[in-house]
Design an enzyme around this catalytic site. Structure first.
Site, PDB file in Angstrom:
ATOM      1  N   TYR B  33       0.857  -1.182   0.000  1.00 60.10           N
ATOM      2  CA  TYR B  33       0.000   0.000   0.000  1.00 60.10           C
ATOM      3  C   TYR B  33       0.894   1.233   0.000  1.00 60.10           C
ATOM      4  O   TYR B  33       0.847   2.097   0.891  1.00 60.10           O
ATOM      5  CB  TYR B  33      -0.970   0.003   1.192  1.00 60.10           C
ATOM      6  N   LEU B  34       1.712   1.292  -1.016  1.00 57.39           N
ATOM      7  CA  LEU B  34       2.834   2.227  -1.091  1.00 57.39           C
ATOM      8  C   LEU B  34       2.400   3.685  -1.105  1.00 57.39           C
ATOM      9  O   LEU B  34       1.382   4.034  -1.705  1.00 57.39           O
ATOM     10  CB  LEU B  34       3.648   1.933  -2.352  1.00 57.39           C
ATOM     11  N   HIS B  38       7.487   5.262   1.152  1.00 56.89           N
ATOM     12  CA  HIS B  38       8.154   4.091   0.577  1.00 56.89           C
ATOM     13  C   HIS B  38       8.963   4.473  -0.661  1.00 56.89           C
ATOM     14  O   HIS B  38      10.058   3.960  -0.893  1.00 56.89           O
ATOM     15  CB  HIS B  38       7.118   3.035   0.152  1.00 56.89           C
ATOM     16  N   VAL B 177       8.642  11.269   5.140  1.00 58.45           N
ATOM     17  CA  VAL B 177       8.000  12.061   4.083  1.00 58.45           C
ATOM     18  C   VAL B 177       6.618  12.464   4.602  1.00 58.45           C
ATOM     19  O   VAL B 177       5.907  11.638   5.192  1.00 58.45           O
ATOM     20  CB  VAL B 177       7.887  11.259   2.773  1.00 58.45           C
ATOM     21  N   LYS B 185       3.334  10.585   6.095  1.00 59.13           N
ATOM     22  CA  LYS B 185       2.730   9.621   5.171  1.00 59.13           C
ATOM     23  C   LYS B 185       2.675   8.256   5.857  1.00 59.13           C
ATOM     24  O   LYS B 185       3.653   7.819   6.478  1.00 59.13           O
ATOM     25  CB  LYS B 185       3.576   9.503   3.909  1.00 59.13           C
TER      26      LYS B 185
END
Lengths: 282, 282
Positions: B33-34, B38, B177, B185
């Site tokens: 579930y990038l 990632h 990030v 994120k």
């Protein structure tokens, strides 16, 4: 020529060179004070791998607080000479500080398989074995690693560890090497008194008799009782355990599958272990 | 082209080919579930290594019995498309059965470092992380492995594990990030309600304010109390913990050395974590 290396970095460098050159690496982990049992591991490694490296390290993590870490025999010069005679290419002989520079707080805990046999009286022994084996495997990164079946529970636990954690090393089991009179070769045999040494071969005799009785259909419980009684009577030692189990799972034995009959006997200054596999040549 | 591999044997074969060809391997372990977090790992891996392999595996061993293993979002097709866009060379996407074909009875237990922060409310989480990481490292055998600092405790524990057990992988830390509004994120962000999503960026704002107060010389206990109170008031979530610790040892903070201010906040359907490192650009 046998080259003795004392540092992790040194081993890594040489092993990387060997791998880059396309050589396969056979690894013989030992605690030193070599005997024919260790040398049988070397012989098999020499047959299967291009390069043979042996480690010599008396691993404090696998000794309990009241065990024989200090008394464990050590003689690196003698070991290096024997290794050279048997064409070992490299010896890795680190200090305790090199292997354990800081206190390690992450532990590898084997489950039920480590509670049986030796694990009952040595509750943290196999934690220490897995700790050092993972470190050594990661340092050497061998293709094959050789273990003697005298430490049958160790072999079973390491095989489980390698399987469960996808460790990319092929484990090779090597049969027990015995003295002329049947006593399993062990670095600890030098710590027997003369009288104990004379009686100690009875251990193997009794295990074989137990195996023969099993083969004749005698009930497991009876065979176990016979072995316990005979060990006490004939060796003069204190019996730590007698176990008859499925091998290598060390769970309840199943008829028709491989079994182990194993025991540990405590003498005045040292504790010996031995075993026979049922199914082996009798 | 991104090649998706589902078997351990398949990964081993390809990685062996790469190593033999002299390629360095960069590895990005994920639960899929990038998101851009990632992809930042991938970017750094692409810069440093010849070949980049990503694993996508929602590891049941690191979820507790009442945690969100079932709700954890999964979408392999979407992930594969994103990975392809970012020039990932290989995806390793095994099933649970491929990774855990038999019940594993050997456990890796981190000590005090895993009892702090997330470890307090997720007592077996890091056992499960180390279990799968050791397996994945042994399968992939990368030169470099990339971990995001959002999971700061995970990074600290894996660095300790790699150091203590001489694992031959270089661990690379990659910065958090964030969304435009500051929310870190996370694959779990999709499980926030609309209202929760609007308030969640407050977490980062409050952590930064805490860091600023520390920099101005406010006492640790006061900063901690401010953060706890502000999180409750401004996010509407339940505060699981607020920790101010030395990083990466996760022991008591020492003036002048790197520190982490970390927290976890439980929302209606998901629990978010975030942190700031003291010393970082403020």
């Amino acid at each position: 020529m046998t080259i003795v290396i004392h540092t992790i970095q040194g081993v890594r460098r040489v092993m990387n060179q060997m791998r880059t050159a396309g050589k396969t690496i056979g690894y013989v982990p030992t605690m030193g004070y070599l005997h024919e049992g260790h040398l049988a591991l070397v012989e098999q490694a020499k047959r299967e791998a291009d390069i043979v490296i042996m480690s010599i390290f008396v691993n404090p993590a696998q000794f309990g607080p009241n065990e024989d870490f200090d008394e464990y025999p050590r003689d690196l010069d003698r070991d290096a000479a024997l290794a050279k005679e048997h064409k070992v290419d490299y010896i890795f002989a680190p200090t305790v500080e090199e292997m354990y520079p800081t206190e390690q707080t992450i532990h590898i805990i084997p489950g039920a398989i480590a509670k049986k046999m030796c694990g009952a009286s040595r509750p943290t022994h196999f934690d220490g074995v897995l700790k050092v084996i993972l470190k050594l495997f990661n340092i050497v990164q061998p293709d094959y690693a050789y273990f003697g079946l005298k430490d049958a529970q160790q072999v079973a636990i390491i095989e489980t560890f390698v399987h469960d954690f996808n460790i990319d090393v092929a484990i090779r089991r090597v049969s027990i090497v015995r003295e002329e009179d049947g006593l399993a070769k062990s670095s600890r045999n030098v710590n027997l008194t003369e009288e104990e040494r004379q009686k100690a071969p009875k251990i193997y005799e009794i295990l074989r008799e137990g195996r023969a009785r099993l083969a004749r259909g005698t009930r497991l419980e009876e065979v176990q009782a016979y072995i316990e009684e005979a060990l006490v009577k004939e060796t003069g030692g204190v019996v730590d355990y007698v176990s008859i189990l499925h091998y290598p799972s060390l769970t309840e034995p199943r008829l028709g599958e491989e079994m182990i009959i194993a025991c540990a006997v405590q003498f005045s200054k040292t504790r010996l272990i031995d075993n026979v596999i049922v199914g082996e040549d009798m």
